[in-house]
Structures are given as C-alpha cells and as structure tokens.
Design a protein around this motif. Structure first.
Motif, short mmCIF file in Angstrom:
data_model
loop_
_atom_site.label_atom_id
_atom_site.label_comp_id
_atom_site.label_asym_id
_atom_site.label_seq_id
_atom_site.Cartn_x
_atom_site.Cartn_y
_atom_site.Cartn_z
N LEU A 175 21.46 -28.24 -62.17
CA LEU A 175 21.92 -26.87 -62.41
C LEU A 175 22.75 -26.76 -63.69
O LEU A 175 22.73 -25.74 -64.37
CB LEU A 175 22.74 -26.38 -61.21
N ILE A 176 23.43 -27.82 -64.07
CA ILE A 176 24.31 -27.79 -65.25
C ILE A 176 23.53 -27.49 -66.53
O ILE A 176 24.01 -26.79 -67.42
CB ILE A 176 25.07 -29.12 -65.39
N LYS A 177 22.30 -27.98 -66.63
CA LYS A 177 21.48 -27.75 -67.82
C LYS A 177 21.14 -26.27 -68.00
O LYS A 177 20.95 -25.82 -69.13
CB LYS A 177 20.18 -28.55 -67.76
N ASP A 178 21.08 -25.52 -66.92
CA ASP A 178 20.64 -24.12 -66.97
C ASP A 178 21.79 -23.13 -67.01
O ASP A 178 21.56 -21.93 -67.12
CB ASP A 178 19.77 -23.81 -65.75
N VAL A 179 23.05 -23.58 -66.93
CA VAL A 179 24.19 -22.66 -66.88
C VAL A 179 24.46 -22.08 -68.26
O VAL A 179 24.64 -22.80 -69.23
CB VAL A 179 25.45 -23.38 -66.35
N LYS A 180 24.49 -20.76 -68.34
CA LYS A 180 24.86 -20.07 -69.58
C LYS A 180 26.38 -19.85 -69.58
O LYS A 180 27.07 -20.19 -70.52
CB LYS A 180 24.12 -18.74 -69.67
N TYR A 181 26.88 -19.22 -68.52
CA TYR A 181 28.32 -19.07 -68.30
C TYR A 181 28.53 -18.81 -66.82
O TYR A 181 27.59 -18.65 -66.05
CB TYR A 181 28.93 -17.96 -69.15
N VAL A 182 29.79 -18.77 -66.43
CA VAL A 182 30.15 -18.57 -65.03
C VAL A 182 31.17 -17.44 -64.95
O VAL A 182 32.06 -17.34 -65.78
CB VAL A 182 30.74 -19.87 -64.44
N LEU A 183 31.01 -16.58 -63.97
CA LEU A 183 31.98 -15.52 -63.70
C LEU A 183 32.83 -15.95 -62.51
O LEU A 183 32.29 -16.39 -61.49
CB LEU A 183 31.29 -14.20 -63.39
N VAL A 184 34.16 -15.84 -62.65
CA VAL A 184 35.07 -16.29 -61.60
C VAL A 184 36.01 -15.15 -61.21
O VAL A 184 36.58 -14.48 -62.07
CB VAL A 184 35.90 -17.51 -62.07
N TRP A 185 36.16 -14.94 -59.90
CA TRP A 185 37.14 -14.04 -59.32
C TRP A 185 38.08 -14.90 -58.49
O TRP A 185 37.63 -15.79 -57.78
CB TRP A 185 36.50 -13.02 -58.38
N LYS B 278 18.19 -17.79 -69.87
CA LYS B 278 16.83 -17.29 -69.74
C LYS B 278 15.90 -18.24 -70.48
O LYS B 278 16.28 -18.84 -71.49
CB LYS B 278 16.71 -15.89 -70.32
N GLU B 279 14.69 -18.35 -69.98
CA GLU B 279 13.73 -19.21 -70.65
C GLU B 279 13.32 -18.58 -71.96
O GLU B 279 13.15 -17.36 -72.06
CB GLU B 279 12.51 -19.42 -69.75
N LYS B 280 13.16 -19.41 -72.97
CA LYS B 280 12.84 -18.91 -74.30
C LYS B 280 11.39 -18.48 -74.38
O LYS B 280 10.50 -19.16 -73.92
CB LYS B 280 13.10 -19.99 -75.34
N ASP B 281 11.19 -17.32 -74.98
CA ASP B 281 9.84 -16.84 -75.24
C ASP B 281 9.43 -17.35 -76.61
O ASP B 281 10.24 -17.42 -77.53
CB ASP B 281 9.78 -15.31 -75.23
#
Length: 117
Positions: free
Chosen positions: A47-57, A86-89
């Motif tokens: 999952l780490i490879k696909d993380v763009k950013y994380v939202l935290v509350w 997102k996957e690159k087009d």
C-alpha cells in the motif's frame, strides 16, 4: 490500560463515507511504531507505493482534516483516510493530453518535403 500498554487505536475512513468506528486498527509504540507508514504496513505491505497523501482527523492533527505524509505520528483514536495515486494515462500531461501518435519533441518529427510553387 491502552496508554500503559502503549497501544494506539486508529480508525479508517473510506473516501466519501463515514468513519468505521466498529473495527479499529491497533498499533503499538513498542512493536513497530505508530506512524502513518506503520499503519499502511499493517493494512498491506504494497500500500505504501500507492499512497499519494493521507488525511488525518484527531488529536495528532492541527486542523481537520490535515494532509499528512508517511512520517506523521498517529495518536489514540485518530481517523485516517488514505488517498492513493491515480494510474498514469499514456499520451501527455494533465489536461493537455495528446491524441496523436506523433513524437512528443519537435526535433524527433519527420521533415516534410518543402512545398513546390
């Protein structure tokens, strides 16, 4: 008891839905750590490879929601939403996508014969 054992409960929030408070992800400060990276590893190693950013509350965030990276330290009863890349087009960047099969650089294009007058 949770503080004495060094355990942290982190709740997940799917995008566009309410947080799931019924089944927390339990992390340990003694075993592994309590960062966003440890949280992602606990869910799935790839999952780490696909993380763009994380939202935290929660108490670890300064404002709600807070954009965080993988090194952000999570605290007890935080809510986390993972936003994946997102996957690159193929064929261009952003809104300027090219629909032609021509080379991207002008110098790589074939020269046409000059017009006869």
């Amino acid at each position: 008891m949770w503080e004495e054992m060094g355990l942290v409960r982190v709740y997940t929030k799917p995008q566009g839905q309410q947080p799931d408070f019924s089944d927390p992800v339990v992390l340990s400060t003694d075993r592994g750590g309590c960062s966003v990276e440890d949280f992602c590893n606990h869910i799935h190693r790839s999952l780490i490879k696909d993380v763009k950013y994380v939202l935290v509350w929660g108490t670890s965030a300064r404002h709600f929601p807070q954009h965080c990276g993988l090194s952000h330290a999570l605290q007890d009863e935080d809510v986390v939403q993972i936003v994946k890349k997102k996957e690159k087009d193929e064929g261009g960047r952003g809104r300027f996508k090219s629909h032609s099969t021509a080379p991207a650089r002008i110098s790589d294009r074939e020269k046409k014969a000059p017009l006869k007058t």
